[in-house]
Design a protein around this motif. Sequence first.
Motif, PDB file in Angstrom:
ATOM      1  N   THR A   1      -6.518   2.125  -5.986  1.00 51.58           N
ATOM      2  CA  THR A   1      -5.479   3.066  -6.434  1.00 51.58           C
ATOM      3  C   THR A   1      -4.392   3.254  -5.388  1.00 51.58           C
ATOM      4  O   THR A   1      -3.344   3.817  -5.696  1.00 51.58           O
ATOM      5  N   SER A   2      -4.613   2.803  -4.169  1.00 49.65           N
ATOM      6  CA  SER A   2      -3.581   2.945  -3.141  1.00 49.65           C
ATOM      7  C   SER A   2      -2.568   1.806  -3.195  1.00 49.65           C
ATOM      8  O   SER A   2      -1.592   1.812  -2.456  1.00 49.65           O
ATOM      9  N   GLU A   3      -2.801   0.836  -4.065  1.00 51.05           N
ATOM     10  CA  GLU A   3      -1.906  -0.317  -4.138  1.00 51.05           C
ATOM     11  C   GLU A   3      -0.817  -0.117  -5.191  1.00 51.05           C
ATOM     12  O   GLU A   3      -1.094   0.393  -6.269  1.00 51.05           O
ATOM     13  N   SER A   4       0.385  -0.512  -4.837  1.00 53.76           N
ATOM     14  CA  SER A   4       1.506  -0.484  -5.774  1.00 53.76           C
ATOM     15  C   SER A   4       2.161  -1.859  -5.794  1.00 53.76           C
ATOM     16  O   SER A   4       1.834  -2.713  -4.970  1.00 53.76           O
TER      17      SER A   4
ATOM     18  N   GLU B   1       0.842  -1.194   0.000  1.00 52.15           N
ATOM     19  CA  GLU B   1       0.000   0.000   0.000  1.00 52.15           C
ATOM     20  C   GLU B   1       0.875   1.241   0.000  1.00 52.15           C
ATOM     21  O   GLU B   1       1.867   1.315   0.734  1.00 52.15           O
ATOM     22  N   ASN B   2       0.501   2.236  -0.794  1.00 52.64           N
ATOM     23  CA  ASN B   2       1.251   3.488  -0.844  1.00 52.64           C
ATOM     24  C   ASN B   2       1.238   4.183   0.511  1.00 52.64           C
ATOM     25  O   ASN B   2       0.346   3.967   1.328  1.00 52.64           O
TER      26      ASN B   2
ATOM     27  N   ASN C   1       0.665   7.336   1.107  1.00 54.71           N
ATOM     28  CA  ASN C   1      -0.351   8.388   1.223  1.00 54.71           C
ATOM     29  C   ASN C   1      -1.750   7.870   0.912  1.00 54.71           C
ATOM     30  O   ASN C   1      -2.606   8.639   0.470  1.00 54.71           O
ATOM     31  N   ALA C   2      -2.000   6.603   1.180  1.00 50.19           N
ATOM     32  CA  ALA C   2      -3.320   6.029   0.904  1.00 50.19           C
ATOM     33  C   ALA C   2      -4.383   6.703   1.778  1.00 50.19           C
ATOM     34  O   ALA C   2      -4.148   6.993   2.940  1.00 50.19           O
ATOM     35  N   LYS C   3      -5.522   6.958   1.170  1.00 55.06           N
ATOM     36  CA  LYS C   3      -6.661   7.533   1.888  1.00 55.06           C
ATOM     37  C   LYS C   3      -7.728   6.453   2.033  1.00 55.06           C
ATOM     38  O   LYS C   3      -7.724   5.445   1.328  1.00 55.06           O
TER      39      LYS C   3
ATOM     40  N   TRP D   1     -10.662   6.424   1.029  1.00 57.88           N
ATOM     41  CA  TRP D   1     -11.447   6.273  -0.191  1.00 57.88           C
ATOM     42  C   TRP D   1     -10.600   5.888  -1.411  1.00 57.88           C
ATOM     43  O   TRP D   1     -11.110   5.816  -2.525  1.00 57.88           O
ATOM     44  N   SER D   2      -9.323   5.623  -1.211  1.00 60.07           N
ATOM     45  CA  SER D   2      -8.426   5.353  -2.343  1.00 60.07           C
ATOM     46  C   SER D   2      -8.731   4.037  -3.049  1.00 60.07           C
ATOM     47  O   SER D   2      -8.513   3.909  -4.247  1.00 60.07           O
TER      48      SER D   2
END
Length: 156
Positions: free
Chosen positions: A67-70, A56-57, A59-61, A63-64
């Motif tokens: 999109t918060s996954e890398s 997980e990034n 700066n994950a929010k 509501w991400s």
Amino acid sequence: MVKLTFGLGGVAALAIGVPVVSAVLAPLLEPAPQTWRKVGTLADFAVGSTHLVKFENANAKAWSGMTSESAAWLRRESEKEFIAFSVNCAHLGCPVRWEQGAGLFMCPCHGGIYYKDGTVAAGPPPQGLTQYHIRVAGNDDVELLTAPIPITNMTS
Ligand code: FES
């Protein structure tokens, strides 16, 4: 009277414009947050193997969502030595895949090829794959320092 109207209009424009411009520019000016993320344990990675790891990034929010996954390609070089590469090609950012048989990273977009150490073997990439910092924490936790998606060379 006209000067007073323009003066009030200017104050109103500043009162509205400054917060809006600040909100738009703030993410560009703040340093990217980074944090260590566990991607596995030593037992998960055999020496000489390369694995796709997900994390997980920083700066994950809430509501991400996805999109918060890398992801990164993690290669174990020795008992305590790892290298982690960005999955994004250094040319225009397409995701590269690891070809175990060839021992190469291949980019499907324009034929970029990288050696197992991330250096360019062929094709248009102007530089090797971007690397993440990796550490072994505690007894056997393998951790990766998150970073923003690397900026690629858009001029070549
Ligand atoms: S994006 Fe990988 S070679 Fe162009």
